[in-house]
Design a protein around this motif. Sequence first.
Motif, short mmCIF file in Angstrom:
data_model
loop_
_atom_site.label_atom_id
_atom_site.label_comp_id
_atom_site.label_asym_id
_atom_site.label_seq_id
_atom_site.Cartn_x
_atom_site.Cartn_y
_atom_site.Cartn_z
N ASP A 297 55.86 5.21 -30.11
CA ASP A 297 54.45 5.32 -29.94
C ASP A 297 53.91 3.74 -30.17
O ASP A 297 54.41 3.26 -31.31
CB ASP A 297 53.55 6.16 -30.79
CG ASP A 297 52.18 6.39 -30.47
OD1 ASP A 297 51.88 6.37 -29.13
OD2 ASP A 297 51.22 6.40 -31.33
N ARG A 298 53.21 3.00 -29.44
CA ARG A 298 52.58 1.84 -29.38
C ARG A 298 51.25 1.69 -29.65
O ARG A 298 50.65 2.07 -28.61
CB ARG A 298 53.17 0.75 -28.52
CG ARG A 298 54.64 0.47 -28.58
CD ARG A 298 55.49 1.22 -27.77
NE ARG A 298 55.20 1.01 -26.01
CZ ARG A 298 55.00 1.88 -25.31
NH1 ARG A 298 55.46 2.84 -25.54
NH2 ARG A 298 54.82 1.47 -23.78
N GLN A 299 50.64 1.74 -30.84
CA GLN A 299 49.14 1.44 -30.80
C GLN A 299 48.65 -0.14 -31.03
O GLN A 299 49.50 -0.91 -31.24
CB GLN A 299 48.62 2.21 -32.18
CG GLN A 299 48.97 3.69 -32.12
CD GLN A 299 48.31 4.61 -31.06
OE1 GLN A 299 47.38 4.12 -30.34
NE2 GLN A 299 49.20 5.48 -30.37
N TYR A 300 47.41 -0.18 -30.95
CA TYR A 300 46.81 -1.51 -30.93
C TYR A 300 47.18 -2.13 -32.23
O TYR A 300 46.89 -1.69 -33.20
CB TYR A 300 45.33 -1.79 -30.84
CG TYR A 300 44.73 -2.97 -30.71
CD1 TYR A 300 45.09 -4.03 -29.98
CD2 TYR A 300 43.70 -3.25 -31.56
CE1 TYR A 300 44.65 -5.38 -30.05
CE2 TYR A 300 43.34 -4.43 -31.89
CZ TYR A 300 43.68 -5.49 -31.03
OH TYR A 300 43.08 -6.60 -31.08
N GLU A 301 47.75 -3.41 -32.16
CA GLU A 301 48.23 -4.02 -33.28
C GLU A 301 48.15 -5.53 -33.21
O GLU A 301 49.02 -6.33 -33.94
CB GLU A 301 49.53 -3.73 -33.89
CG GLU A 301 50.59 -3.84 -32.80
CD GLU A 301 51.94 -3.20 -33.00
OE1 GLU A 301 52.77 -4.13 -33.87
OE2 GLU A 301 52.15 -2.07 -33.11
N GLU B 246 42.69 -2.80 -26.39
CA GLU B 246 42.95 -1.63 -26.37
C GLU B 246 44.22 -0.99 -25.60
O GLU B 246 44.83 -0.17 -25.82
CB GLU B 246 41.82 -0.69 -26.66
CG GLU B 246 41.42 -0.44 -25.05
CD GLU B 246 40.31 -1.37 -24.73
OE1 GLU B 246 39.39 -1.15 -23.73
OE2 GLU B 246 40.10 -2.39 -25.64
N SER C 292 49.57 -4.02 -27.02
CA SER C 292 50.02 -3.95 -28.47
C SER C 292 50.42 -5.22 -29.00
O SER C 292 49.46 -5.80 -29.57
CB SER C 292 51.38 -2.76 -28.39
OG SER C 292 52.46 -3.33 -27.65
N ASN C 293 51.69 -5.45 -29.07
CA ASN C 293 52.11 -6.90 -29.83
C ASN C 293 52.68 -7.92 -29.21
O ASN C 293 53.13 -8.84 -29.82
CB ASN C 293 53.19 -6.03 -31.04
CG ASN C 293 54.43 -5.72 -30.05
OD1 ASN C 293 54.40 -5.73 -28.84
ND2 ASN C 293 55.54 -5.62 -30.87
N CYS D 241 52.24 -3.35 -23.44
CA CYS D 241 51.19 -2.39 -23.37
C CYS D 241 51.28 -1.32 -24.35
O CYS D 241 52.22 -1.29 -25.36
CB CYS D 241 51.45 -1.62 -22.10
SG CYS D 241 50.83 -2.39 -20.30
N SER D 242 49.93 -0.99 -24.84
CA SER D 242 50.05 0.09 -25.90
C SER D 242 50.60 1.36 -24.95
O SER D 242 50.68 1.43 -23.82
CB SER D 242 48.84 0.38 -26.30
OG SER D 242 47.81 0.72 -25.20
N THR D 243 50.80 2.36 -25.60
CA THR D 243 51.04 3.85 -25.18
C THR D 243 49.91 4.16 -24.04
O THR D 243 50.26 4.53 -23.02
CB THR D 243 51.09 4.95 -26.24
OG1 THR D 243 52.09 4.40 -27.18
CG2 THR D 243 51.51 6.13 -25.46
N GLU D 244 48.61 3.66 -24.29
CA GLU D 244 47.51 4.24 -23.38
C GLU D 244 47.74 3.15 -22.28
O GLU D 244 47.67 3.45 -21.11
CB GLU D 244 46.19 3.90 -24.08
CG GLU D 244 44.96 4.25 -23.25
CD GLU D 244 43.72 4.10 -24.02
OE1 GLU D 244 42.86 4.09 -23.10
OE2 GLU D 244 43.78 3.90 -25.04
#
Length: 312
Positions: free
Chosen positions: A188-192, A280, A283-284, A289-292
């Motif tokens: 999972d990749r969230q916004y970071e 949003e 990611s990094n 991309c983030s998961t979304e």
Amino acid sequence: MKQYIKYMISVLVLFFIIFEAIIIAIICYPKDVFKSSYQSIIVDKYRILQETKSPKIIIISGSSSAFGLDQKMLEEKSGYNVVNLGLHAGFGHLFYSELAKENIDQGDIVLLGYEYGWQNGFDDLGQDLIMTGIDNNIDMYKHIPVSHWKDFVGYIFKYAETKNSYKGATGIYSREAFDRETAQMTMDRQYEMGEPYNEEVYGIVDITGAQISDNAVDYLREYKEYIESRGASVYFISPPTLKKAITCDYQEFQNLKEQEIDLIGIPYISNPEDYFFEDELMSNSAYHCSTEGEKKRTELLIRALRQANLIQ
């Protein structure tokens, strides 16, 4: 004199045999040293490419597709098998492009999703990532162009040093972030990204006045011919890009797109601006991309393939 010449030839042949044996020994032993690494996933992706039957979609890019493609969704919506070669732009776009030649066949669709900046130094290869990624899977070296062999021979002892000191990897930049059977990133990749945006860490995207090099034009024209000779087709697509990382005028992306179409002759089936994502969705990195965001990018790609009448 003849005896001396024969002696010198024998010495040279013996030298090359011994040197080649040393190189093979360094590459092959010990085995699987880098198996936990992020770059080692290229071995899985290569295996999947070899085993996947046509018709299939082959994605060629760097990490923008490792972090930005839902392979299962694309397969379900397109009806094609999917091979995602995207992993790390540091391998070199030439490497991925050559690797794809292993299995391009009738009815396949090849998508070039190179990250911006590819137009300069297209034929550069990252010996460190390639050699540690391939590890002891020596068969993959056949996809290194002969003109680059000297660079890899010159790197062999640095590779040996890296091999001896490697301690393993965990987290998002490791093998554990991917499914072993499909090479789909599953972690999972969230916004970071953080505020304020750190340009030194995450990079910027500026293609002001970009010109595609003659080497890249020549190579990709021949590449198009090769793909079409196999009964397949090839298209450019846009990589997902962090909007706030872009520091040039958006028109520059359209200018590059026109060059790709006019100079190389490969159709471009995306609108670059559709892939400029807000925080949003990323990611990094400027291309991760983030998961979304992965789902959003895949939906956009499916729409582009439909609009180009490549899938139903």
